[in-house]
Design a protein around this motif. Structure first.
Motif, PDB file in Angstrom:
ATOM      1  N   GLY A   1       0.848  -1.392   0.048  1.00  0.00           N
ATOM      2  CA  GLY A   1       0.034  -0.120   0.118  1.00  0.00           C
ATOM      3  C   GLY A   1       0.697   1.357  -0.055  1.00  0.00           C
ATOM      4  N   GLN A   2       2.262   1.109  -0.116  1.00  0.00           N
ATOM      5  CA  GLN A   2       3.109   2.302   0.091  1.00  0.00           C
ATOM      6  C   GLN A   2       3.344   2.855  -1.338  1.00  0.00           C
ATOM      7  N   THR A   3       3.272   4.095  -1.666  1.00  0.00           N
ATOM      8  CA  THR A   3       3.461   4.850  -2.630  1.00  0.00           C
ATOM      9  C   THR A   3       4.860   5.545  -2.551  1.00  0.00           C
ATOM     10  N   TRP A   4       5.798   5.468  -3.521  1.00  0.00           N
ATOM     11  CA  TRP A   4       7.104   6.060  -3.301  1.00  0.00           C
ATOM     12  C   TRP A   4       7.353   6.726  -4.935  1.00  0.00           C
ATOM     13  N   GLY A   5       7.881   8.008  -5.079  1.00  0.00           N
ATOM     14  CA  GLY A   5       8.208   8.537  -6.139  1.00  0.00           C
ATOM     15  C   GLY A   5       7.042   8.763  -7.101  1.00  0.00           C
ATOM     16  N   ALA A   6       5.879   9.222  -6.718  1.00  0.00           N
ATOM     17  CA  ALA A   6       4.598   9.519  -7.649  1.00  0.00           C
ATOM     18  C   ALA A   6       4.810  10.484  -8.623  1.00  0.00           C
ATOM     19  N   ASN A   7       6.170  11.085  -8.504  1.00  0.00           N
ATOM     20  CA  ASN A   7       6.394  12.118  -9.374  1.00  0.00           C
ATOM     21  C   ASN A   7       6.659  11.335 -10.873  1.00  0.00           C
ATOM     22  N   GLN A   8       7.123   9.969 -10.876  1.00  0.00           N
ATOM     23  CA  GLN A   8       7.459   9.220 -11.871  1.00  0.00           C
ATOM     24  C   GLN A   8       6.440   8.375 -12.503  1.00  0.00           C
ATOM     25  N   ARG A   9       5.181   8.414 -11.855  1.00  0.00           N
ATOM     26  CA  ARG A   9       4.148   7.749 -12.688  1.00  0.00           C
ATOM     27  C   ARG A   9       4.013   8.169 -14.307  1.00  0.00           C
ATOM     28  N   ILE A  10       3.393   7.196 -14.922  1.00  0.00           N
ATOM     29  CA  ILE A  10       3.316   7.238 -16.423  1.00  0.00           C
ATOM     30  C   ILE A  10       1.652   6.614 -16.594  1.00  0.00           C
ATOM     31  N   SER A  11       1.533   7.087 -17.960  1.00  0.00           N
ATOM     32  CA  SER A  11       0.132   6.478 -18.089  1.00  0.00           C
ATOM     33  C   SER A  11      -0.063   4.838 -18.439  1.00  0.00           C
ATOM     34  N   VAL A  12      -1.039   4.373 -18.585  1.00  0.00           N
ATOM     35  CA  VAL A  12      -1.157   3.034 -19.085  1.00  0.00           C
ATOM     36  C   VAL A  12      -0.658   3.013 -20.540  1.00  0.00           C
ATOM     37  N   GLU A  13      -0.947   3.828 -21.369  1.00  0.00           N
ATOM     38  CA  GLU A  13      -0.733   3.840 -22.800  1.00  0.00           C
ATOM     39  C   GLU A  13       0.961   3.812 -22.675  1.00  0.00           C
ATOM     40  N   GLU A  14       1.469   4.738 -22.073  1.00  0.00           N
ATOM     41  CA  GLU A  14       2.959   4.904 -21.920  1.00  0.00           C
ATOM     42  C   GLU A  14       3.722   3.749 -21.476  1.00  0.00           C
ATOM     43  N   ALA A  15       2.930   3.079 -20.421  1.00  0.00           N
ATOM     44  CA  ALA A  15       3.685   1.679 -19.831  1.00  0.00           C
ATOM     45  C   ALA A  15       3.534   0.665 -20.719  1.00  0.00           C
TER      46      ALA A  15
END
Ligand SMILES: [Zn+2]
Length: 268
Positions: free
Chosen positions: A192-206
Motif C-alpha cells: 500500500g506504500q507509494t514512492w516517487g509518485a512524480n515518476q508515474r506514467i500513463s497506461v498507454e505509456e507503460a
C-alpha cells in the motif's frame, strides 16, 4: 566471438545474438549495495555502495565490445555507476564512432538531470526495473523519498525523449508485465506504500515501454513491438482493458489467448 566476427544481429526472429549479458558496474538496488554519490541514509559506518572495477578497466571492456559491433550492456544502478558507464560509452563512441549502436544500461535506476542529458546525447537505451515499484516497496525506505523521486524514472526518461524499455530483473524480480505496468502507473506496492509518485506514467505509456520500446532496445522494432501489417503477429488477448480497469487490478487481468507468428498457442 569478437575474433570470429560475430556481431549483434546475427540470427533470426527466433534466436538472435543481441546485446551482451549484464557487465556489472556496481551493486544491487534491492540489496542496498548500489554505488551512490552520497552515503546511504541511516547506515553506520558511512557507506556508499560497491563499484566492481576501475574506470580504466570498464573503458577497456566497453571499447573492445563496441569496436566488435556488439551492443554494449552494462548493469548500473547507482548514479556513480551510471556516470562511469556513460564515461566509457562516450569515450568508445569518440574513438570509434558507430551509428545506431544503442548502448544499453540495464537497471539505470538512480538518475539526475546531468545523467539524463548524457543518456539522451549518447543514444543510450535504459532497461529499467518495472515490477519493483509493486514488488519491492518494503525496500524503498533504504533510499528515502528524495532519492526514490529519481529512481526507476520512467516519467523523466519519456519526457526527455529517451526510449526506456522494461526490465523485469527476473529472477530477482517477477517478470510479469501486468505487474510491471501496474507498478509503473501507480508507483504503489503490495503493502500500500507509494514512492516517487512524480515518476508515474500513463497506461498507454507503460504499454509502449513494454512493447515497442523493448523492440527498439534490441534493434527489432521493424518486426516486433506493435500489431502492425508486416510485423510478426505475436500478441496476447486480455480479458479486460488495462486502460479502463481499476489500476490496482491491472496485474490480475486474465490472459485469454496467446498468439505467436499468427498461430494461437494458448487458450484459457
Ligand atoms: Zn543487474
Amino acid at each position: 566471438m569478437i575474433a570470429s566476427g560475430i556481431a549483434t544481429g546475427l540470427g533470426d526472429e527466433w534466436i538472435r545474438f543481441g546485446a551482451t549479458s549484464e557487465h556489472t558496474a556496481d551493486g544491487s538496488f534491492s540489496e542496498r549495495t548500489m554505488a551512490l554519490n552520497k552515503t546511504y541514509p541511516g547506515v553506520e559506518p558511512p557507506y556508499q555502495g560497491n563499484i566492481i572495477e576501475t574506470q580504466n578497466d570498464l573503458n577497456a571492456w566497453v571499447e573492445r565490445v563496441h569496436r566488435g559491433g556488439i551492443q554494449v550492456n552494462c548493469h548500473a544502478n547507482g548514479d556513480v555507476a551510471i556516470n562511469m558507464v556513460l564515461t566509457a560509452v562516450e569515450r568508445a563512441q569518440q574513438l570509434f564512432p558507430r551509428s545506431d549502436a544503442r548502448p544499453k544500461i540495464t537497471h539505470c535506476t538512480l538518475i539526475n538531470d546531468d545523467l539524463l542529458r548524457r543518456i539522451k546525447a549518447a543514444g543510450v537505451v535504459p532497461a529499467v526495473f518495472t515490477s519493483y515499484a509493486y514488488y519491492n516497496t518494503d525496500k524503498f525506505h533504504f533510499y528515502g523519498e528524495d532519492l526514490m523521486k529519481r529512481c526507476m524514472a520512467f516519467r523523466s526518461f519519456l519526457d526527455a525523449g529517451v526510449p526506456a524499455a522494461a526490465g523485469s530483473d527476473f529472477s530477482p524480480g517477477p517478470f510479469d508485465p501486468r505487474m510491471g505496468v501496474q507498478g509503473m502507473v501507480t508507483r504503489t506496492g503490495w503493502n500500500g506504500q507509494t514512492w516517487g509518485a512524480n515518476q508515474r506514467i500513463s497506461v498507454e505509456e507503460a504499454l509502449r515501454i513494454n512493447t515497442i520500446n523493448g523492440a527498439y532496445n534490441s534493434h527489432e522494432e521493424a518486426i516486433k513491438g506493435s500489431i502492425t501489417s508486416g510485423k510478426l503477429a505475436d500478441f496476447v488477448v486480455l480479458a479486460d482493458d488495462p486502460h479502463t480497469v481499476d489500476q490496482d487490478k491491472i496485474k490480475d487481468i486474465e490472459i485469454v489467448r496467446t498468439v505467436v507468428g499468427g498461430s494461437t498457442v494458448y487458450t484459457a
